[in-house]
Design a protein around this motif. Structure first.
Motif, PDB file in Angstrom:
ATOM      1  N   ILE A   5       0.876  -1.176   0.037  1.00 17.90           N
ATOM      2  CA  ILE A   5       0.033   0.018   0.003  1.00 17.90           C
ATOM      3  C   ILE A   5       0.967   1.315  -0.078  1.00 17.90           C
ATOM      4  O   ILE A   5       1.894   1.416   0.721  1.00 17.90           O
ATOM      5  N   LEU A   6       0.522   2.224  -0.922  1.00 19.08           N
ATOM      6  CA  LEU A   6       0.850   3.426  -0.661  1.00 19.08           C
ATOM      7  C   LEU A   6      -0.020   4.684  -0.232  1.00 19.08           C
ATOM      8  O   LEU A   6      -1.107   4.710  -0.946  1.00 19.08           O
ATOM      9  N   ASP A   7       0.331   5.013   0.924  1.00 17.23           N
ATOM     10  CA  ASP A   7      -0.800   6.006   1.547  1.00 17.23           C
ATOM     11  C   ASP A   7      -0.157   7.574   1.394  1.00 17.23           C
ATOM     12  O   ASP A   7       0.877   7.839   1.882  1.00 17.23           O
ATOM     13  N   GLN A   8      -1.067   8.386   0.951  1.00 15.43           N
ATOM     14  CA  GLN A   8      -0.637   9.842   0.708  1.00 15.43           C
ATOM     15  C   GLN A   8      -1.197  10.912   1.858  1.00 15.43           C
ATOM     16  O   GLN A   8      -1.117  11.786   1.873  1.00 15.43           O
ATOM     17  N   THR A   9      -1.777  10.186   2.798  1.00 19.13           N
ATOM     18  CA  THR A   9      -2.229  10.959   3.912  1.00 19.13           C
ATOM     19  C   THR A   9      -3.288  12.115   3.643  1.00 19.13           C
ATOM     20  O   THR A   9      -2.926  13.406   3.780  1.00 19.13           O
ATOM     21  N   PRO A  10      -4.407  11.687   2.914  1.00 20.10           N
ATOM     22  CA  PRO A  10      -5.233  12.638   2.465  1.00 20.10           C
ATOM     23  C   PRO A  10      -6.039  13.256   3.675  1.00 20.10           C
ATOM     24  O   PRO A  10      -6.214  12.860   4.638  1.00 20.10           O
ATOM     25  N   ARG A  38       4.160  -4.508   2.298  1.00 22.76           N
ATOM     26  CA  ARG A  38       4.635  -3.311   2.755  1.00 22.76           C
ATOM     27  C   ARG A  38       3.649  -1.984   2.734  1.00 22.76           C
ATOM     28  O   ARG A  38       2.717  -2.105   2.143  1.00 22.76           O
ATOM     29  N   PHE A  39       4.199  -1.116   3.702  1.00 22.14           N
ATOM     30  CA  PHE A  39       3.044   0.162   3.854  1.00 22.14           C
ATOM     31  C   PHE A  39       4.228   1.415   3.579  1.00 22.14           C
ATOM     32  O   PHE A  39       5.039   1.585   4.467  1.00 22.14           O
ATOM     33  N   TRP A  40       4.057   2.124   2.459  1.00 19.76           N
ATOM     34  CA  TRP A  40       4.828   3.261   2.235  1.00 19.76           C
ATOM     35  C   TRP A  40       3.974   4.397   2.329  1.00 19.76           C
ATOM     36  O   TRP A  40       2.676   4.687   2.170  1.00 19.76           O
ATOM     37  N   VAL A  41       4.560   5.655   2.732  1.00 23.63           N
ATOM     38  CA  VAL A  41       3.941   7.013   2.798  1.00 23.63           C
ATOM     39  C   VAL A  41       4.605   7.822   2.072  1.00 23.63           C
ATOM     40  O   VAL A  41       5.796   7.795   1.506  1.00 23.63           O
ATOM     41  N   GLU A  56       9.649  10.472   6.662  1.00 21.83           N
ATOM     42  CA  GLU A  56      10.582  10.069   7.589  1.00 21.83           C
ATOM     43  C   GLU A  56      10.052  10.097   9.086  1.00 21.83           C
ATOM     44  O   GLU A  56      10.242   9.158   9.891  1.00 21.83           O
ATOM     45  N   VAL A  57       9.315  11.124   9.624  1.00 20.74           N
ATOM     46  CA  VAL A  57       8.766  11.155  10.859  1.00 20.74           C
ATOM     47  C   VAL A  57       7.479  10.417  10.935  1.00 20.74           C
ATOM     48  O   VAL A  57       7.411   9.612  11.801  1.00 20.74           O
ATOM     49  N   LEU A  58       6.796  10.162   9.864  1.00 22.55           N
ATOM     50  CA  LEU A  58       5.598   9.150   9.832  1.00 22.55           C
ATOM     51  C   LEU A  58       5.930   7.910   9.792  1.00 22.55           C
ATOM     52  O   LEU A  58       5.208   7.064  10.426  1.00 22.55           O
ATOM     53  N   ILE A  59       7.273   7.408   9.448  1.00 23.58           N
ATOM     54  CA  ILE A  59       7.410   6.038   9.016  1.00 23.58           C
ATOM     55  C   ILE A  59       7.898   5.583  10.510  1.00 23.58           C
ATOM     56  O   ILE A  59       7.521   4.306  11.040  1.00 23.58           O
ATOM     57  N   GLY A  72       7.938   2.188   4.697  1.00 29.06           N
ATOM     58  CA  GLY A  72       8.862   3.031   3.963  1.00 29.06           C
ATOM     59  C   GLY A  72       8.487   4.222   3.354  1.00 29.06           C
ATOM     60  O   GLY A  72       7.199   4.499   3.487  1.00 29.06           O
ATOM     61  N   SER A  73       9.249   4.708   2.656  1.00 24.34           N
ATOM     62  CA  SER A  73       9.159   6.086   1.822  1.00 24.34           C
ATOM     63  C   SER A  73       8.508   5.688   0.539  1.00 24.34           C
ATOM     64  O   SER A  73       9.239   5.040  -0.160  1.00 24.34           O
ATOM     65  N   GLY A  74       7.636   6.340  -0.155  1.00 26.31           N
ATOM     66  CA  GLY A  74       7.131   6.410  -1.449  1.00 26.31           C
ATOM     67  C   GLY A  74       7.013   7.790  -2.118  1.00 26.31           C
ATOM     68  O   GLY A  74       6.051   7.957  -2.529  1.00 26.31           O
TER      69      GLY A  74
END
Length: 337
Positions: A5-10, A38-41, A56-59, A72-74
């Motif tokens: 999943i890639l989450d963009q924090t809408p 995996r879960f990326w932000v 990096e803070v959210l991770i 991780g970061s996406g």
């Protein structure tokens, strides 16, 4: 079929930033339970619709609240930052959660020209390739003797050395990923051009270096997906998303997700450019319909993993979409054993 999943924090108009971040944390917890790999932000700047400006803070917060899923970061937009600092940050994350941290690197600005200018004050002016090389040297502790920073270590030095995933939407990014021997993530949810997708993956696989028994080309396709109980319900949830390509006079191309953002990008850049608008590819339907579409993409492009991006305004229906897809993949996996 491997799913992530890639989450963009809408963020909705009636929400505070804290609410949006808590929704991301909640989704990560559920993704772990549902079996996502995996879960990326993501990283966006000066954007009113998404608030994930510091992945990096959210991770670190997601790692602290989960136990198994990779996080991780996406991705981190390396063009804005010192490779040394990025290596330090991700070494800290890896030391805190060994074996669970992914460093995804993006080459896009992640915002409009004004935010890019603010982020890059005092930037060294190095190319992305130069920064990637330096980043890898700091991650692996292999800064050569002729380098002006020889002897410098990115502390702490974690037990397991990290490498990076390269994100992109073009032939150029595919070529860079192949030259570095890194996994390649093509963001189809940003660039829906099927010809560019096919060309990029072919470029990556055909010119991939560092082939060995331990390491080989690895393709991740990031796709926009909406799953509901029926095809009809999914069609109702599916909104028309735009794929907008900006092409500047010097040949530089930028992909954004709406015409207003594209026009503002060109205005802030103060350069002449051509703007092209297409409807974005969104895979929508019942669990079986979406599975079949993903399976077709998997076979056609030899996809090793999918990163799912789901844009549904209703948070519960958005979470349900991810859950339905995970259940369908599990069901299909059991039926083929």
């Amino acid at each position: 079929m491997k799913l992530s999943i890639l989450d963009q924090t809408p963020i909705s108009e009636d929400e505070m930033p804290k609410d949006a971040f808590l929704h991301t944390i909640d989704l990560a917890l559920k993704a772990e339970k549902w079996g996502y790999h995996r879960f990326w932000v993501s990283e966006h700047h000066h954007s009113p619709k998404v608030v994930g400006s510091a992945p990096e803070v959210l991770i670190s917060y997601i790692l602290a609240n989960t136990s198994k899923i990779r996080v991780g970061s996406g991705g981190v937009m390396l063009q804005h930052y010192s490779p040394y600092k990025v290596a330090e940050v991700f070494h800290v994350l890896e030391a805190l959660a060994p074996g669970r941290v992914d460093l995804g690197i993006g080459s896009a600005p992640g915002g409009l020209p004004l935010s890019t200018e603010a982020l890059q004050q005092g930037n060294s002016g190095k190319t992305l390739e130069e920064k990637l090389l330096e980043l890898r040297q700091f991650l692996h502790g292999t800064v050569p003797a002729e380098h002006n920073l020889y002897g410098l270590k990115a502390i702490p030095e974690p037990e397991n050395s990290l490498d990076f995933y390269l994100l992109g939407t073009s032939l150029k990014s595919a070529k860079i990923a192949s030259e570095f021997g890194s996994p390649y993530v093509f963001a189809q949810f940003i660039n829906s051009d099927s010809d560019e997708l096919e060309a990029a993956i072919q470029q990556y696989r055909s010119s991939y270096k560092f082939r060995s028994a331990e390491k080989s080309a690895y393709v991740i396709l990031a796709v926009s997906v909406i799953v509901a109980s029926t095809d009809a319900e999914a069609k109702v949830l599916k909104s028309k998303e735009q794929h907008v390509k900006i092409t500047f006079e010097d040949g530089t191309k930028i992909n954004v997700d709406d015409i207003q953002k594209a026009e503002e990008f060109v205005r802030q850049s103060e350069k002449l450019a051509k703007i092209e608008v297409k409807e974005k590819t969104v895979i929508a339907g019942s669990p079986s319909t979406v599975y079949e579409a993903l399976d077709e993409l998997k076979k056609k492009y030899q996809v090793d993993e999918f990163i799912i991006v789901t844009k549904i305004q209703d948070r519960k229906k958005r979470q349900r979409s991810y859950e339905l897809l995970a259940d369908e993949v599990k069901s299909k996996s059991k039926s083929t054993v």
